[in-house]
Design a protein around this motif. Structure first.
Motif, PDB file in Angstrom:
ATOM      1  N   MET A  44      31.044  54.300  43.049  1.00 38.79           N
ATOM      2  CA  MET A  44      30.315  53.049  42.924  1.00 38.79           C
ATOM      3  C   MET A  44      31.109  51.955  43.644  1.00 38.79           C
ATOM      4  N   ASN A  45      30.460  51.197  44.484  1.00 41.46           N
ATOM      5  CA  ASN A  45      31.105  50.154  45.262  1.00 41.46           C
ATOM      6  C   ASN A  45      30.744  48.793  44.688  1.00 41.46           C
ATOM      7  N   ASN A  46      31.602  48.258  43.852  1.00 45.84           N
ATOM      8  CA  ASN A  46      31.359  46.955  43.236  1.00 45.84           C
ATOM      9  C   ASN A  46      31.768  45.836  44.183  1.00 45.84           C
ATOM     10  N   PRO A  47      30.956  44.794  44.271  1.00 48.48           N
ATOM     11  CA  PRO A  47      31.348  43.656  45.109  1.00 48.48           C
ATOM     12  C   PRO A  47      32.535  42.925  44.498  1.00 48.48           C
ATOM     13  N   LYS A  48      33.307  42.302  45.352  1.00 43.20           N
ATOM     14  CA  LYS A  48      34.464  41.547  44.877  1.00 43.20           C
ATOM     15  C   LYS A  48      34.019  40.240  44.228  1.00 43.20           C
ATOM     16  N   ILE A  49      34.765  39.809  43.246  1.00 47.10           N
ATOM     17  CA  ILE A  49      34.538  38.519  42.607  1.00 47.10           C
ATOM     18  C   ILE A  49      35.245  37.474  43.452  1.00 47.10           C
ATOM     19  N   LYS A  50      34.511  36.454  43.843  1.00 46.18           N
ATOM     20  CA  LYS A  50      35.072  35.402  44.694  1.00 46.18           C
ATOM     21  C   LYS A  50      35.758  34.354  43.830  1.00 46.18           C
ATOM     22  N   ILE A  51      36.980  33.988  44.224  1.00 43.88           N
ATOM     23  CA  ILE A  51      37.833  33.095  43.455  1.00 43.88           C
ATOM     24  C   ILE A  51      38.266  31.913  44.317  1.00 43.88           C
ATOM     25  N   ALA A  52      38.347  30.751  43.695  1.00 40.09           N
ATOM     26  CA  ALA A  52      38.963  29.576  44.307  1.00 40.09           C
ATOM     27  C   ALA A  52      40.117  29.151  43.404  1.00 40.09           C
ATOM     28  N   VAL A  53      41.183  28.694  44.002  1.00 40.77           N
ATOM     29  CA  VAL A  53      42.345  28.223  43.253  1.00 40.77           C
ATOM     30  C   VAL A  53      42.490  26.732  43.484  1.00 40.77           C
ATOM     31  N   ILE A  54      42.641  26.002  42.395  1.00 43.69           N
ATOM     32  CA  ILE A  54      42.897  24.560  42.474  1.00 43.69           C
ATOM     33  C   ILE A  54      44.344  24.336  42.085  1.00 43.69           C
ATOM     34  N   GLY A  55      45.121  23.870  43.042  1.00 47.61           N
ATOM     35  CA  GLY A  55      46.537  23.604  42.825  1.00 47.61           C
ATOM     36  C   GLY A  55      47.398  24.753  43.320  1.00 47.61           C
ATOM     37  N   LEU A  56      48.299  24.448  44.226  1.00 52.46           N
ATOM     38  CA  LEU A  56      49.198  25.461  44.773  1.00 52.46           C
ATOM     39  C   LEU A  56      50.651  25.111  44.505  1.00 52.46           C
ATOM     40  N   GLY A  57      50.889  24.618  43.308  1.00 47.85           N
ATOM     41  CA  GLY A  57      52.272  24.409  42.893  1.00 47.85           C
ATOM     42  C   GLY A  57      52.929  25.752  42.644  1.00 47.85           C
ATOM     43  N   ARG A  58      53.974  25.772  41.871  1.00 50.13           N
ATOM     44  CA  ARG A  58      54.706  27.013  41.639  1.00 50.13           C
ATOM     45  C   ARG A  58      53.810  28.109  41.050  1.00 50.13           C
ATOM     46  N   LEU A  59      53.107  27.821  39.965  1.00 45.19           N
ATOM     47  CA  LEU A  59      52.249  28.839  39.349  1.00 45.19           C
ATOM     48  C   LEU A  59      50.971  29.084  40.135  1.00 45.19           C
ATOM     49  N   GLY A  60      50.390  28.032  40.679  1.00 50.16           N
ATOM     50  CA  GLY A  60      49.169  28.202  41.454  1.00 50.16           C
ATOM     51  C   GLY A  60      49.379  29.091  42.667  1.00 50.16           C
ATOM     52  N   SER A  61      50.476  28.888  43.366  1.00 50.93           N
ATOM     53  CA  SER A  61      50.751  29.727  44.538  1.00 50.93           C
ATOM     54  C   SER A  61      51.055  31.163  44.113  1.00 50.93           C
ATOM     55  N   PHE A  62      51.726  31.334  42.977  1.00 47.54           N
ATOM     56  CA  PHE A  62      52.000  32.670  42.450  1.00 47.54           C
ATOM     57  C   PHE A  62      50.695  33.400  42.127  1.00 47.54           C
ATOM     58  N   HIS A  63      49.781  32.719  41.438  1.00 47.87           N
ATOM     59  CA  HIS A  63      48.493  33.321  41.102  1.00 47.87           C
ATOM     60  C   HIS A  63      47.683  33.631  42.359  1.00 47.87           C
ATOM     61  N   ALA A  64      47.680  32.708  43.313  1.00 43.96           N
ATOM     62  CA  ALA A  64      46.935  32.924  44.553  1.00 43.96           C
ATOM     63  C   ALA A  64      47.464  34.136  45.314  1.00 43.96           C
ATOM     64  N   GLN A  65      48.768  34.284  45.385  1.00 43.39           N
ATOM     65  CA  GLN A  65      49.356  35.438  46.067  1.00 43.39           C
ATOM     66  C   GLN A  65      49.011  36.742  45.347  1.00 43.39           C
ATOM     67  N   ASN A  66      48.998  36.718  44.018  1.00 44.75           N
ATOM     68  CA  ASN A  66      48.609  37.914  43.270  1.00 44.75           C
ATOM     69  C   ASN A  66      47.152  38.276  43.515  1.00 44.75           C
ATOM     70  N   ILE A  67      46.290  37.275  43.569  1.00 53.86           N
ATOM     71  CA  ILE A  67      44.872  37.537  43.858  1.00 53.86           C
ATOM     72  C   ILE A  67      44.732  38.221  45.213  1.00 53.86           C
TER      73      ILE A  67
END
Length: 61
Positions: free
Chosen positions: A1-24
């Motif tokens: 089964m080929n599920n479509p990806k969930i599209k994400i936007a990140v608000i804020g690229l401070g220390r945690l925001g950039s960490f979360h964005a890189q993990n995504i």
């Protein structure tokens, strides 16, 4: 089964925001980072390192 990806936007690229964005981008196959909103001086980093072209300084856009 080929599920479509969930599209994400990140608000804020401070220390945690950039960490979360890189993990995504690098670790979660079911998600796609499509946009970021951050301070002007962080947007080029997002384009270069996260491969995201939709960058904003105003989250309302």
């Amino acid at each position: 089964m080929n599920n479509p990806k969930i599209k994400i936007a990140v608000i804020g690229l401070g220390r945690l925001g950039s960490f979360h964005a890189q993990n995504i981008v690098n670790r979660v196959d079911s998600l796609e980072l499509v946009a970021v909103c951050a301070a002007e001086n962080q947007l080029q980093w997002a384009q270069d390192n996260l491969n995201v072209n939709a960058v904003y300084t105003d989250y309302k856009k």
